[in-house]
Scaffold this motif. Sequence first.
Motif, PDB file in Angstrom:
ATOM      1  N   GLU A  69       0.860  -1.192   0.000  1.00 44.77           N
ATOM      2  CA  GLU A  69       0.000   0.000   0.000  1.00 44.77           C
ATOM      3  C   GLU A  69       0.887   1.230   0.000  1.00 44.77           C
ATOM      4  O   GLU A  69       1.899   1.275   0.696  1.00 44.77           O
ATOM      5  N   TRP A  70       0.488   2.244  -0.786  1.00 47.63           N
ATOM      6  CA  TRP A  70       1.278   3.464  -0.794  1.00 47.63           C
ATOM      7  C   TRP A  70       0.468   4.659  -1.278  1.00 47.63           C
ATOM      8  O   TRP A  70      -0.570   4.500  -1.924  1.00 47.63           O
ATOM      9  N   ASP A  71       0.987   5.824  -0.933  1.00 49.92           N
ATOM     10  CA  ASP A  71       0.448   7.064  -1.476  1.00 49.92           C
ATOM     11  C   ASP A  71       1.342   7.441  -2.661  1.00 49.92           C
ATOM     12  O   ASP A  71       2.555   7.583  -2.491  1.00 49.92           O
ATOM     13  N   PRO A  72       0.759   7.602  -3.847  1.00 50.66           N
ATOM     14  CA  PRO A  72       1.593   7.820  -5.035  1.00 50.66           C
ATOM     15  C   PRO A  72       2.455   9.070  -4.952  1.00 50.66           C
ATOM     16  O   PRO A  72       3.593   9.074  -5.442  1.00 50.66           O
ATOM     17  N   GLU A  73       1.922  10.129  -4.335  1.00 50.33           N
ATOM     18  CA  GLU A  73       2.714  11.359  -4.249  1.00 50.33           C
ATOM     19  C   GLU A  73       3.924  11.154  -3.339  1.00 50.33           C
ATOM     20  O   GLU A  73       5.036  11.567  -3.668  1.00 50.33           O
ATOM     21  N   GLU A  74       3.699  10.478  -2.197  1.00 54.54           N
ATOM     22  CA  GLU A  74       4.818  10.218  -1.277  1.00 54.54           C
ATOM     23  C   GLU A  74       5.851   9.302  -1.931  1.00 54.54           C
ATOM     24  O   GLU A  74       7.059   9.513  -1.818  1.00 54.54           O
ATOM     25  N   ARG A  75       5.355   8.297  -2.652  1.00 53.42           N
ATOM     26  CA  ARG A  75       6.292   7.336  -3.234  1.00 53.42           C
ATOM     27  C   ARG A  75       7.045   7.939  -4.418  1.00 53.42           C
ATOM     28  O   ARG A  75       8.133   7.463  -4.765  1.00 53.42           O
ATOM     29  N   ARG A  76       6.438   8.953  -5.047  1.00 58.61           N
ATOM     30  CA  ARG A  76       7.158   9.633  -6.137  1.00 58.61           C
ATOM     31  C   ARG A  76       8.373  10.349  -5.562  1.00 58.61           C
ATOM     32  O   ARG A  76       9.427  10.410  -6.181  1.00 58.61           O
ATOM     33  N   ARG A  77       8.191  10.902  -4.324  1.00 58.60           N
ATOM     34  CA  ARG A  77       9.313  11.614  -3.684  1.00 58.60           C
ATOM     35  C   ARG A  77      10.342  10.620  -3.149  1.00 58.60           C
ATOM     36  O   ARG A  77      11.532  10.871  -3.206  1.00 58.60           O
ATOM     37  N   ASP A  78       9.860   9.485  -2.644  1.00 57.98           N
ATOM     38  CA  ASP A  78      10.760   8.489  -2.078  1.00 57.98           C
ATOM     39  C   ASP A  78      10.215   7.091  -2.392  1.00 57.98           C
ATOM     40  O   ASP A  78       9.236   6.645  -1.784  1.00 57.98           O
ATOM     41  N   PRO A  79      10.821   6.397  -3.334  1.00 60.71           N
ATOM     42  CA  PRO A  79      10.302   5.085  -3.760  1.00 60.71           C
ATOM     43  C   PRO A  79      10.210   4.060  -2.630  1.00 60.71           C
ATOM     44  O   PRO A  79       9.522   3.045  -2.776  1.00 60.71           O
ATOM     45  N   ARG A  80      10.891   4.332  -1.507  1.00 66.97           N
ATOM     46  CA  ARG A  80      10.841   3.349  -0.396  1.00 66.97           C
ATOM     47  C   ARG A  80       9.634   3.557   0.502  1.00 66.97           C
ATOM     48  O   ARG A  80       9.429   2.778   1.437  1.00 66.97           O
ATOM     49  N   ARG A  81       8.839   4.598   0.219  1.00 63.99           N
ATOM     50  CA  ARG A  81       7.692   4.895   1.083  1.00 63.99           C
ATOM     51  C   ARG A  81       6.490   4.034   0.693  1.00 63.99           C
ATOM     52  O   ARG A  81       5.647   4.426  -0.118  1.00 63.99           O
ATOM     53  N   PHE A  82       6.437   2.827   1.207  1.00 64.45           N
ATOM     54  CA  PHE A  82       5.243   1.998   1.034  1.00 64.45           C
ATOM     55  C   PHE A  82       5.151   1.034   2.205  1.00 64.45           C
ATOM     56  O   PHE A  82       6.149   0.768   2.894  1.00 64.45           O
TER      57      PHE A  82
END
Lengths: 294, 205
Positions: B181-194
């Motif tokens: 699960e992830w927020d696309p905007e957060e993961r765009r900034r940091d691919p490890r954010r999931f």
Amino acid sequence: MRASWEQFWFAPGDARNLALARIVVAATALWGLLSRDLPAISGLPAEFWAAVPANTRLRYLLYPGHEPLERILEDLALAALAGLLLGVLPSLCALISGLLLYHLAPLETIIWNPNPYIGAFTIPVLALFALAASPCGDAWSVGRRKPRKSPAWAYTWPLRLIQVELTFIYFFSGYSKLRDVGWSWASAENMRLWMLTFNQGAERSVFEGPGLWLADHPALCLLMGIGSLAMELLFPAVLVSRLARRVLIPAALAFHLGILVTMNIAVFYLPLFVVFLPPFDQSETRFPLRWRGR
Amino acid sequence: MMRPYTLSMLLFAGFAALAVVAALTRRKAAVQIFVLYTVAAGLYAGFLHREAWPFSRWQVFAYRYVRPSTALEIRGVDARGAEYQIDRRAWEPIPSLELHTWIRLKLEELDAQTREAAGRYLLEMANAARSRAAAGGKVGRFDRYFGALASPEHVIHRKIWSEPGGLPPEPFAGLRIYLDEWDPEERRRDPRRFKRVLLYEFPPR
């Protein structure tokens, strides 16, 4: 109204256009069937069939544990499609292959969904029945020395029907988006978030760069959303307008190329687009392609 | 009120019967009825938004994005506990998109014993595909006739076990199915954010 109906469906046509459609439909279905292993789904352990409702099994006469039977039916479908492609007993072959594909195609999704509309065979099944009811073997048939002659109206309607079914894909895709989401489907934010989602999974995609690049350009996302919706809703115009064919068919091909490289989504039925470009008409017997306007 | 599947069957039966009549008679009137019926069936499915395959409503990608983004991740685990991604071709003859959707929608409905049997079978499939690839054979079945020119699946994936160093060196002892699960905007900034949640493990611990 009646005159327009006649003109649209039953204008004099050329047997070779219909023969070309016959060959392309048969080849496309063969390509799909030989690029899957549908009978093997029947041979999956019962656990995979546990959630398949009884009415779905009955609807398509599909039951687990019958892989050998399904293999025989698939071989029959392949033989019938090969016969259709070559023009050997084309009506009978089209009918048999249409019925067998109606039975076999749902195996692609049956473990969770009884309607394999995204799969490979929706348009081929409809097209095969149209070909069965037409004189599609009057030209380019193996073993026939003299072309058979049917009334000229009989060569036009099957192509028209396949064209109409292809336009339904686009028009109702657009209609579904408006019905289920509304005009905001095309918004830059909606496009951007989907574009990011399709390119951010742990599993690396075939094409990654273009989708992420596009997501970083909101104006282009908006343009893509509006362009997609406009192309889909306007696509039926290709049935009646030469200008629309010149604009919307390349636009559709560009659209598919775009979603392939930005979202890694491919489509199977593009070879069938040849029905929009019948190369022969009554007075024109030569290649290359000639756009037929009305 | 007629049930949807009954109506779908009747729609198709009518379509096939009218095609046969038109084929046998070759009369223009029969063709006109077949054409009219086919178009009407397509319009019925489309405008009333009823799926009656092969008459489809063509509900393709008609979704508003809703947070969070989610994706299933199936990983093989070897005897030492190392995890590896599984090449999507390992699931053939099941198209991988259909398998993922089945896992997400249907696996939970099964009782524990049936679920475990399904997991055992998936593990066998993954190991059989890995063995074939290790022996220089094909990972899946769909490209057996046309190779790279086989008709594509709806969503295409990388052939990770055909990439250099991509094939797991050892057979798998188990499978783990995660939901990312992830927020696309957060993961765009940091691919490890999931966030990764274990849904199933075969064999269960």
